[in-house]
Write an enzyme that holds these catalytic residues in place. Structure first.
Site, PDB file in Angstrom:
ATOM      1  N   ARG A   1       0.793  -1.128  -0.073  1.00 24.95           N
ATOM      2  CA  ARG A   1      -0.218  -0.027  -0.043  1.00 24.95           C
ATOM      3  C   ARG A   1       0.824   1.277  -0.102  1.00 24.95           C
ATOM      4  NH1 ARG A   1      -4.517   1.659   4.569  1.00 24.95           N
ATOM      5  NH2 ARG A   1      -4.249   4.046   4.302  1.00 24.95           N
ATOM      6  N   HIS A   2       0.399   2.380  -0.548  1.00 27.49           N
ATOM      7  CA  HIS A   2       1.085   3.598  -0.322  1.00 27.49           C
ATOM      8  C   HIS A   2       0.896   3.999   0.960  1.00 27.49           C
ATOM      9  CE1 HIS A   2       2.025   3.966  -4.448  1.00 27.49           C
ATOM     10  NE2 HIS A   2       0.786   3.846  -4.974  1.00 27.49           N
ATOM     11  N   VAL A   3       1.649   3.782   1.599  1.00 26.31           N
ATOM     12  CA  VAL A   3       1.414   4.342   3.167  1.00 26.31           C
ATOM     13  C   VAL A   3       2.935   4.488   3.905  1.00 26.31           C
ATOM     14  CG1 VAL A   3       1.450   1.780   4.080  1.00 26.31           C
ATOM     15  CG2 VAL A   3       0.359   3.598   5.461  1.00 26.31           C
TER      16      VAL A   3
END
Ligand SMILES: *[C@@H]1O[C@H](CO)[C@@H](O)[C@H](O)[C@H]1NC(C)=O
Ligand SMILES: *[C@@H]1O[C@H](CO)[C@@H](O)[C@H](O)[C@H]1NC(C)=O
Ligand SMILES: *[C@@H]1O[C@H](CO)[C@@H](O)[C@H](O)[C@H]1NC(C)=O
Ligand SMILES: *[C@@H]1O[C@H](CO)[C@@H](O)[C@H](O)[C@H]1NC(C)=O
Length: 406
Positions: free
Chosen positions: A167-169
């Site tokens: 995830r983009h995190v």
């Protein structure tokens, strides 16, 4: 083989099976289940087990060749179990022979650093190698409240292993919430190139065309969409200034608010985290070597990734993405960007150096030049560097699946 011996072999195999079952029962704590046979040893299945405390029970088994084979099998299996359960405890990990098999991997992918390509590869790999690819539907939220972190970590931790979560995190500290820290991997790229790629992508999209993008960012005003990049930079628009330009470091620094303040603190913490929690941070400009190292380090996930990547059939999926309408900012504007992104560059050069060290260690040729000059001293031409494949940050990835299913 005589009939009796075949029977004996079967018996031996059943013994193995029984012992396995026993091991399983014991391992899972149900204790030993009393055999329904009332303690009468028969050569079928139980005799070896009973023989361990009643030697007479052994007699009917002796002299049967098949049973000896069974015994051998049984002992081999026992050795395997003993080896697994106590060898490591007694002696620590065996010397570097086999790499361990991490079964919890997190790829907290940085936007516009080739992650679309890697996710595409992961979909193929997860089917091929049978690991659990967990992707998120949320593409526009990289920082989380404490509760959200806790929730997400809990969620990830319960995923069936081996898993790879992506995830983009910004970096999540699992151990802070009592979880097992997973193995992290990531890929970054030249910060100015990343910025430019994102700038034009937000406005004009990619191969799917302007129209597609208008639909996805319908609220963008025309002035913004057609804003000259030089104006954006030279006139200090927020999009082209800090803290917006402080983008890559927070992915490695973490969720602490200071991680988003451009400065030494976040930079140092990001470096520390790279050393302590990331198995590999690759450089997009050398994507093939990144994949090669991933294959070495995480074979259960990435075996054959390079041949899949190079396969023309899959390759064409990758280069569908070309960000359109890119223009090169003036040298003056680029110098200003470099100034504003000096921490990002310090981090990028640090990661790049580590990456080259790793490559050398594993015998990969790297085109190591002299240490890169500091940005202040040269006029770069960022758009000339190879740009394998773009990805996007705020996108739903259903289209990826659609393409892959075709
Ligand atoms: C993220 O995107 C969703 C819709 O896809 C939207 O409802 C939400 O407000 C966005 N969140 C942020 C922080 O931009
Ligand atoms: C946790 O996982 C479930 C099922 O996979 C999903 O429906 C839910 O939205 C997830 N929650 C969070 C916070 O990610
Ligand atoms: C993660 O949390 C633990 C426990 O709170 C702390 O000791 C450690 O320094 C944290 N690591 C990072 C990188 O934030
Ligand atoms: C992919 O790129 C190569 C080289 O640039 C080009 O020849 C090929 O036509 C491209 N494929 C697609 C599907 O665009």
């Amino acid at each position: 083989m005589a009939q009796g011996e075949i029977l004996g072999l079967l018996q031996g195999l059943i013994i193995c099976w029984k012992m396995l079952e026993m091991h399983v029962i014991n391992t899972f704590g149900e204790g030993f289940r009393e055999d329904s046979n009332g303690g009468q040893p028969m050569c079928v299945g139980q005799c070896v087990f009973y023989a361990s405390w009643d030697r007479d029970a052994l007699i009917p088994c002796i002299g049967n060749v098949g049973n000896y084979i069974g015994w051998l099998l049984f002992i081999s299996i026992l050795l395997v179990f003993v080896g697994n359960s106590t060898y490591l405890d007694d002696h620590g990990p065996p010397p570097q022979k086999v790499l361990p098999f991490p079964s919890q991997v997190v790829y907290n992918r940085v936007g516009k650093c080739g992650s679309r390509t890697v996710v595409l590869l992961l979909r193929i790999l997860s089917e091929k190698h049978g690991f659990n690819l967990v992707t998120s539907d949320i593409h526009n939220k990289t920082r989380l409240t404490k509760n959200e972190q806790m929730e997400l970590i809990k969620n990830i931790s319960t995923a069936e292993q081996p898993y790879l979560f992506t995830r983009h995190v910004h970096f999540l500290n699992f151990s802070r919430f009592g979880g097992d820290q997973p193995v992290y991997i990531n890929i970054i790229r030249d910060p100015v190139n990343r910025f430019l790629s994102n700038y034009f992508f937000r406005r004009f999209g990619d191969w799917r065309g302007e129209q597609n993008h208008m639909i996805r960012t319908p609220n963008m005003r025309q002035e913004e969409r057609y804003l000259d990049i030089n104006v954006c930079i030279l006139e200090n628009y927020p999009e082209c200034s800090n803290p917006k330009l402080f983008y890559i470091i927070p992915y490695f620094c973490g969720q602490h608010p200071r991680c988003r303040e451009p400065g030494e603190w976040a930079l140092e913490r990001a470096k520390l985290n790279v050393n302590e929690n990331f198995l590999l941070v690759g450089i997009l400009e050398e994507l093939e070597d990144v994949l090669l190292l991933l294959e070495r380090f995480l074979p259960h996930y990435f075996k054959d990734v390079l041949s899949i990547y190079k396969n023309p059939e899959h390759r064409k999926l990758g280069n569908l993405t070309v960000t359109v309408k890119k223009t090169v900012p003036s040298p003056e504007a680029i110098q200003i960007l470099y100034q504003r992104m000096r921490y990002e560059y310090e981090f990028y050069y640090y990661v790049k150096e580590q990456f080259h060290l790793l490559k050398r260690k594993f015998g990969l040729k790297s085109h190591i030049r002299k240490p890169s000059p500091r940005p202040e001293f040269f006029i770069p031409s960022p758009l000339e560097t190879e740009e394998p494949i773009n990805d996007e940050e705020e996108d739903d990835e259903k289209w990826l699946e659609d393409i892959y299913k075709r």
